[in-house]
Write a protein that holds these residues in place. Structure first.
Motif, PDB file in Angstrom:
ATOM      1  N   THR A 388       0.809  -1.223   0.000  1.00 26.79           N
ATOM      2  CA  THR A 388       0.000   0.000   0.000  1.00 26.79           C
ATOM      3  C   THR A 388       0.842   1.272   0.000  1.00 26.79           C
ATOM      4  OG1 THR A 388      -0.104  -0.065   2.414  1.00 26.79           O
ATOM      5  CG2 THR A 388      -1.917  -1.112   1.204  1.00 26.79           C
ATOM      6  N   ALA A 389       2.154   1.150  -0.083  1.00 27.90           N
ATOM      7  CA  ALA A 389       3.017   2.331   0.013  1.00 27.90           C
ATOM      8  C   ALA A 389       2.628   3.395  -1.014  1.00 27.90           C
ATOM      9  CB  ALA A 389       4.480   1.919  -0.157  1.00 27.90           C
ATOM     10  N   GLY A 390       2.401   2.970  -2.242  1.00 25.60           N
ATOM     11  CA  GLY A 390       2.063   3.928  -3.294  1.00 25.60           C
ATOM     12  C   GLY A 390       0.742   4.614  -3.053  1.00 25.60           C
ATOM     13  N   LYS A 391      -0.243   3.889  -2.553  1.00 20.96           N
ATOM     14  CA  LYS A 391      -1.564   4.467  -2.292  1.00 20.96           C
ATOM     15  C   LYS A 391      -1.502   5.508  -1.172  1.00 20.96           C
ATOM     16  CE  LYS A 391      -4.432   0.584  -3.838  1.00 20.96           C
ATOM     17  NZ  LYS A 391      -5.508  -0.368  -3.459  1.00 20.96           N
ATOM     18  N   ILE A 392      -0.731   5.203  -0.128  1.00 22.29           N
ATOM     19  CA  ILE A 392      -0.613   6.156   0.982  1.00 22.29           C
ATOM     20  C   ILE A 392       0.147   7.395   0.515  1.00 22.29           C
ATOM     21  CG2 ILE A 392       0.282   6.532   3.315  1.00 22.29           C
ATOM     22  CD1 ILE A 392      -0.121   3.539   3.837  1.00 22.29           C
ATOM     23  N   ARG A 393       1.200   7.199  -0.253  1.00 23.33           N
ATOM     24  CA  ARG A 393       1.951   8.340  -0.790  1.00 23.33           C
ATOM     25  C   ARG A 393       1.032   9.240  -1.609  1.00 23.33           C
ATOM     26  NH1 ARG A 393       7.041  10.215  -2.952  1.00 23.33           N
ATOM     27  NH2 ARG A 393       8.259   8.494  -2.103  1.00 23.33           N
ATOM     28  N   ALA A 394       0.222   8.646  -2.479  1.00 24.83           N
ATOM     29  CA  ALA A 394      -0.671   9.441  -3.319  1.00 24.83           C
ATOM     30  C   ALA A 394      -1.666  10.234  -2.471  1.00 24.83           C
ATOM     31  CB  ALA A 394      -1.415   8.530  -4.289  1.00 24.83           C
ATOM     32  N   ALA A 395      -2.165   9.621  -1.397  1.00 27.83           N
ATOM     33  CA  ALA A 395      -3.113  10.316  -0.521  1.00 27.83           C
ATOM     34  C   ALA A 395      -2.459  11.498   0.178  1.00 27.83           C
ATOM     35  CB  ALA A 395      -3.685   9.344   0.508  1.00 27.83           C
ATOM     36  N   VAL A 396      -1.199  11.339   0.561  1.00 32.28           N
ATOM     37  CA  VAL A 396      -0.478  12.423   1.229  1.00 32.28           C
ATOM     38  C   VAL A 396      -0.160  13.545   0.242  1.00 32.28           C
ATOM     39  CG1 VAL A 396       1.656  13.034   2.434  1.00 32.28           C
ATOM     40  CG2 VAL A 396       0.469  10.903   2.986  1.00 32.28           C
ATOM     41  N   GLU A 397       0.354  13.172  -0.914  1.00 31.67           N
ATOM     42  CA  GLU A 397       0.742  14.191  -1.895  1.00 31.67           C
ATOM     43  C   GLU A 397      -0.461  14.928  -2.470  1.00 31.67           C
ATOM     44  OE1 GLU A 397       4.952  12.179  -3.402  1.00 31.67           O
ATOM     45  OE2 GLU A 397       3.142  11.955  -4.634  1.00 31.67           O
ATOM     46  N   GLY A 398      -1.634  14.315  -2.368  1.00 31.75           N
ATOM     47  CA  GLY A 398      -2.848  14.969  -2.842  1.00 31.75           C
ATOM     48  C   GLY A 398      -3.608  15.712  -1.774  1.00 31.75           C
ATOM     49  N   ALA A 399      -3.089  15.696  -0.550  1.00 29.60           N
ATOM     50  CA  ALA A 399      -3.797  16.323   0.562  1.00 29.60           C
ATOM     51  C   ALA A 399      -3.563  17.831   0.588  1.00 29.60           C
ATOM     52  CB  ALA A 399      -3.341  15.705   1.884  1.00 29.60           C
ATOM     53  N   PRO A 400      -4.548  18.604   1.051  1.00 33.95           N
ATOM     54  CA  PRO A 400      -4.359  20.052   1.193  1.00 33.95           C
ATOM     55  C   PRO A 400      -3.196  20.361   2.129  1.00 33.95           C
ATOM     56  CG  PRO A 400      -6.682  19.453   1.462  1.00 33.95           C
ATOM     57  CD  PRO A 400      -5.903  18.168   1.437  1.00 33.95           C
ATOM     58  N   GLY A 401      -2.374  21.308   1.754  1.00 37.37           N
ATOM     59  CA  GLY A 401      -1.261  21.717   2.592  1.00 37.37           C
ATOM     60  C   GLY A 401       0.029  20.968   2.350  1.00 37.37           C
ATOM     61  N   TYR A 402      -0.032  19.928   1.508  1.00 40.51           N
ATOM     62  CA  TYR A 402       1.204  19.184   1.243  1.00 40.51           C
ATOM     63  C   TYR A 402       2.135  20.002   0.359  1.00 40.51           C
ATOM     64  CZ  TYR A 402       4.532  15.989  -0.845  1.00 40.51           C
ATOM     65  OH  TYR A 402       5.692  15.420  -1.282  1.00 40.51           O
ATOM     66  N   ALA A 403       3.421  19.944   0.698  1.00 33.22           N
ATOM     67  CA  ALA A 403       4.467  20.511  -0.143  1.00 33.22           C
ATOM     68  C   ALA A 403       5.631  19.532  -0.145  1.00 33.22           C
ATOM     69  CB  ALA A 403       4.919  21.869   0.384  1.00 33.22           C
ATOM     70  N   PRO A 404       6.372  19.425  -1.238  1.00 30.03           N
ATOM     71  CA  PRO A 404       7.486  18.477  -1.279  1.00 30.03           C
ATOM     72  C   PRO A 404       8.407  18.645  -0.078  1.00 30.03           C
ATOM     73  CG  PRO A 404       7.110  19.403  -3.452  1.00 30.03           C
ATOM     74  CD  PRO A 404       6.207  20.148  -2.508  1.00 30.03           C
ATOM     75  N   GLY A 405       8.637  17.518   0.600  1.00 32.31           N
ATOM     76  CA  GLY A 405       9.482  17.530   1.784  1.00 32.31           C
ATOM     77  C   GLY A 405       8.742  17.785   3.074  1.00 32.31           C
ATOM     78  N   ARG A 406       7.461  18.070   2.993  1.00 32.32           N
ATOM     79  CA  ARG A 406       6.646  18.311   4.188  1.00 32.32           C
ATOM     80  C   ARG A 406       5.370  17.479   4.132  1.00 32.32           C
ATOM     81  NH1 ARG A 406       6.074  24.719   4.644  1.00 32.32           N
ATOM     82  NH2 ARG A 406       5.355  24.346   2.526  1.00 32.32           N
TER      83      ARG A 406
END
Length: 462
Positions: A388-406
């Motif tokens: 599920t690593a890819g699915k969780i990553r996608a959910a984080v990167e698509g979340a409001p407030g996400y920025a690379p490295g944060r």
């Protein structure tokens, strides 16, 4: 032997019985049936070599074994005990039922013969801790208490020694509840959110299974519901017995709620403060909810002073935000029980500072959309592993407030490597937590094995 279990076993004597699954819950059942003179066939998809000497030991008792990939073929017994993980509608079981077989389970049989009051707990999150709290409160109040179901040990072999005034506290999974035709005297539903959708055909089926914990109650039965959860709140109108809700968001005319930093109860005897929140040793608002559910269940059974004394001392259940070790100022927590996004989110909210999170595992086909924003808000480094690593990553990167490295996101294949990566570059004051948001079956037999592996790695750090 009590008359209820004696009658149950007498009714089975002379019938052919199949027990599917030779595991923790069914092995004592098999031995009990054999001692009662019942002809037993034990079926398991594992091969003989996987059992070591257990296969020979069962055969020496007179048990017929059917092992391997074809373990479900040719079921022609009169009574079939299903293991909870096996759906009741697989073709072989449907065919057996059409031939007249009775399909049951160890837990359903226990409900038939239990001579004492039963309290059942289910939900998507928090059910193990809530079950343990309820049992602990009852024991502290002087009740002879038995704990089983989805935790502890199988209770059917213990039913003979139970007295009318005892209490059996049961954690019940959706798999155990799917075919239940009886409900406990007191039913608790902590909350409901998408879970186990790799086994259940839909969210609707999952919810329907959970509802069996209260739908078969009598008028004097009690169901405890989470008022803050939209799904569980809707059950109140369907309850055949009494209803008591709990809420940390609003004061209730009848129920358990949070007010002025304490848990209050409003019932037929008026309103009273039961437990200051600062008196709860377990961290996290989700544990406040667990205590509210437990207090609603034992209201009238356990004195308030016993509740306060217990809450001040109870340190929690293994694998549930369990402090493993503090090393050079870094705290390591094992939250391996967190096999759903909502459970991981609840764990993250326990900490005041951003944490280093290890997540990922077996795919139960649950969406991670709601977890993404929680990770963005509460995590500074995210280590992902498993399918599920890819699915969780996608959910984080698509979340409001996400920025690379944060947060920083790292994906690794190996579990040991994931723990090592989480520990890399830690500084005093950091928190590292294993809270996978997924089941463990990609690498481990269960969440306990996963948690123990994490603890071994952490204890080996120097």
């Amino acid at each position: 032997m009590s008359s209820m279990i004696q009658q149950y076993l007498d009714d089975l004597r002379g019938k052919r019985v199949a027990v599917i699954g030779i595991g923790v819950s069914n092995t004592p059942l098999i031995k009990m049936l054999v001692r009662a003179g019942v002809q037993v066939t034990a079926c398991d998809k594992r091969d003989r070599a996987d059992f070591g000497g257990q296969a020979e030991a069962l055969e020496s008792l007179g048990v017929t074994l059917r092992l391997g990939e074809d373990y479900l073929e040719g079921l022609d017994q009169d009574v079939i005990f299903r293991t909870p993980g096996l759906r009741p509608d697989v073709p072989q079981l449907l065919a057996a039922r059409e031939r007249g077989a009775v399909l049951t389970s160890e837990m359903e049989a226990f409900f038939e013969v239990c001579p004492c009051q039963m309290i059942g707990v289910t939900g998507s999150d928090g059910k193990t801790t809530t079950t343990t709290i309820i049992a602990g409160l009852l024991k502290a109040a002087g009740y002879t208490t038995y704990v089983g179901g989805n935790i502890g040990k199988p209770l059917l072999p213990d039913a003979d020694g139970m007295e009318h005034g005892d209490v059996a506290v049961l954690e019940l999974s959706s798999f155990q509840l799917m075919t239940m035709q009886r409900s406990p005297d007191i039913a608790v539903i902590t909350n409901l959110a998408p879970n186990h959708l790799d086994v259940h055909t839909s969210m609707e089926e999952y919810v329907s299974a959970k509802e069996n914990i209260y739908l078969h109650q009598e008028e004097e039965g009690l169901v405890v519901l989470n008022e803050d959860n939209e799904i569980t709140r809707s059950f109140a109108a369907k309850a055949p017995g009494r209803v008591m809700c709990f809420s940390r968001k609003q004061e209730l005319e009848r129920g358990v709620y949070v007010k002025d930093g304490a848990i209050w109860v409003s019932d037929d005897n008026g309103k009273r403060e039961v437990l200051p929140i600062e008196g709860i040793l377990l961290p996290g608002i989700h544990n406040v909810e667990n205590y509210m559910a437990a207090i609603a269940a034992v209201n009238g059974l356990v004195p308030d002073d016993v509740i306060r004394e217990f809450a001040a001392a109870f340190q929690g259940v293994e694998h549930r935000i369990e402090l493993v070790r503090t090393l050079r100022g870094v705290r390591y927590y094992n939250d391996s029980i967190a096999s759903s996004p909502s459970r991981t989110a609840a764990g993250l909210r326990c900490f005041d500072q951003p944490v280093i999170l290890i997540a990922g595992g077996y795919d139960k086909h649950i969406p991670f959309d709601t977890l993404g924003p929680e990770i963005v808000s509460h995590v500074k480094k995210l280590v992902l592993t498993g399918p599920t690593a890819g699915k969780i990553r996608a959910a984080v990167e698509g979340a409001p407030g996400y920025a690379p490295g944060r947060p920083a996101i790292v994906e690794v294949e190996d579990f040991d490597e994931a723990v090592a990566e989480a520990n890399r570059d830690t500084v005093p004051g950091d928190v590292v937590i294993l809270s996978p948001a997924c089941a463990s079956f990609d690498r481990f037999k269960n969440f306990m094995e996963r948690g123990n592996a994490f603890k071994r790695i952490i204890h080996a750090l120097d």
